[in-house]
Scaffold this active site. Structure first.
Site, PDB file in Angstrom:
ATOM      1  N   HIS A   1     -52.645 -39.683  -3.003  1.00 58.47           N
ATOM      2  CA  HIS A   1     -52.222 -38.876  -1.719  1.00 58.47           C
ATOM      3  C   HIS A   1     -51.287 -39.279  -0.860  1.00 58.47           C
ATOM      4  CE1 HIS A   1     -53.472 -36.342   2.130  1.00 58.47           C
ATOM      5  NE2 HIS A   1     -52.845 -37.698   2.651  1.00 58.47           N
ATOM      6  N   GLU A   2     -51.265 -40.663  -0.758  1.00 52.36           N
ATOM      7  CA  GLU A   2     -49.829 -41.139  -0.157  1.00 52.36           C
ATOM      8  C   GLU A   2     -48.712 -40.824  -0.912  1.00 52.36           C
ATOM      9  OE1 GLU A   2     -50.389 -41.768   3.018  1.00 52.36           O
ATOM     10  OE2 GLU A   2     -52.563 -41.880   2.809  1.00 52.36           O
TER      11      GLU A   2
ATOM     12  N   HIS B   1     -47.539 -37.147  -0.228  1.00 50.03           N
ATOM     13  CA  HIS B   1     -46.566 -37.230   1.106  1.00 50.03           C
ATOM     14  C   HIS B   1     -45.320 -37.577   0.810  1.00 50.03           C
ATOM     15  CE1 HIS B   1     -49.496 -35.974   4.145  1.00 50.03           C
ATOM     16  NE2 HIS B   1     -50.466 -37.222   3.941  1.00 50.03           N
TER      17      HIS B   1
ATOM     18  N   GLU C   1     -51.631 -32.052   5.243  1.00 44.58           N
ATOM     19  CA  GLU C   1     -52.677 -32.833   4.739  1.00 44.58           C
ATOM     20  C   GLU C   1     -53.318 -32.182   3.453  1.00 44.58           C
ATOM     21  OE1 GLU C   1     -53.385 -35.857   5.239  1.00 44.58           O
ATOM     22  OE2 GLU C   1     -51.958 -36.395   6.598  1.00 44.58           O
TER      23      GLU C   1
END
Length: 316
Positions: free
Chosen positions: A131-132, A135, A199
């Site tokens: 997930h990071e 980003h 998100e």
């Protein structure tokens, strides 16, 4: 709206706040000084915001020798995502959370707390790191990091205004009111500037990098509960920092205009839908009374209640 346009608009808004507060404190001269200060700070923050944020959290860089499993995991995920290997940091904090920072993929870093490693299993940690990295791939990190640092600087200037004492009572009253309202207003701008859709986008892209949306759904459920129970001193000092994390420090109960994150239950539902699209069959995480929970069968019995990594990112 592109991230560069968002960043430009954000910097303009923050500069206006600086000038307004500077005028309140010192009139036209104060506004001019605030403008020069804001210009210098914007330039400095662009190049150094990641270092500021990491130092704010007391993050320590780790490598293959100090945290081989965690660093190897991030390396594999970065390869899958076609990204340069980011720097990896650990934060010695019981608050379970993670974030990414850096102005671009070539200067990126991912960070996780020891609290996160203590409550997630290996696949859940990998899903959070994916997930990071999403980003980073989506180039969200510049605006996320700059907003956290600039809003924190505005809060400090507002605190200065609170203790400012001029020659007339009217000036004192205005300065005091500005100090009371400017910090929440700055935080509100941060929350509005960073769209909640990023998100959802990072959840989806991260789940695709990892390969199993339900691992991220399970991680989000655990992290949301843990982050709500364990205080985060960094976010307490600088509320704008909450926009950095994978989960907020408190539950909102629903998506709303001024929340930095979508409701965790909605994120889990979106990941469940993605798992169905990918043809993955497994009992879904559920939301019980607004509190994200995971069905017992969603996590293998051997892993329940135990992390695969120790607080230093090594295999237990």
């Amino acid at each position: 709206m592109g991230n560069w346009l968002k960043t430009t608009m954000l910097l303009a808004a923050m500069t206006a706040l600086f000038m307004g507060l500077g005028y309140t404190i010192g009139g036209s001269g104060g506004a001019a000084i605030a403008l020069l200060f804001a210009a210098g700070m914007n330039l400095f923050t662009f190049w150094n915001a990641d270092k500021i944020v990491l130092k704010m959290h007391g993050a320590k860089e780790v490598d293959e020798r100090s945290a081989p499993l965690l660093v190897g995991m991030v390396r594999d995920l970065a390869r899958r995502a076609a990204l340069p290997m980011p720097k990896v940091y650990l934060i010695d904090s019981p608050h379970p959370n993670a974030f990414a920072t850096g102005r671009n993929p070539d200067n990126a870093a991912v960070a996780a707390t020891t609290g996160l490693l203590g409550i997630l299993d290996k696949e859940e940690v990998a899903a959070v790191m994916a997930h990071e990295l999403a980003h980073v791939k989506n180039r969200d990190t510049l605006i996320m990091t700059m907003t956290a640092t600039i809003a924190g600087a505005i809060s400090m200037l507002a605190n200065f205004a609170l203790f400012f004492r001029g020659g007339d009572n009217r000036g004192n009253m205005i300065a005091t009111l500005a100090a009371v309202f400017i910090a929440p207003f700055a935080a509100m701008i941060v929350q509005m500037a960073i769209s909640r859709t990023r998100e959802y986008s990072a959840d989806r892209a991260g789940a695709e990098i990892h390969g199993n949306p339900r691992a991220l759904a399970s991680a989000l459920a655990k992290l949301a509960q843990g982050a709500a129970r364990v205080p985060n001193p960094v976010a307490a000092r600088n509320p704008a920092a909450s926009a950095l994390y994978i989960v907020p420090g408190a539950r909102t109960g629903r998506d709303n205009l001024f929340s930095t994150h979508p409701d965790t239950g909605n994120r889990i539902a979106a990941l469940e839908a993605l798992a169905d699209e990918m043809g993955l069959g497994s009992p879904p995480p559920v939301v019980d009374g607004g509190r994200p929970t995971v069905l017992p069968t969603a996590v293998p019995k051997s892993r329940r209640g135990a992390s695969a990594l120790d607080p230093h990112g090594r295999r237990r």
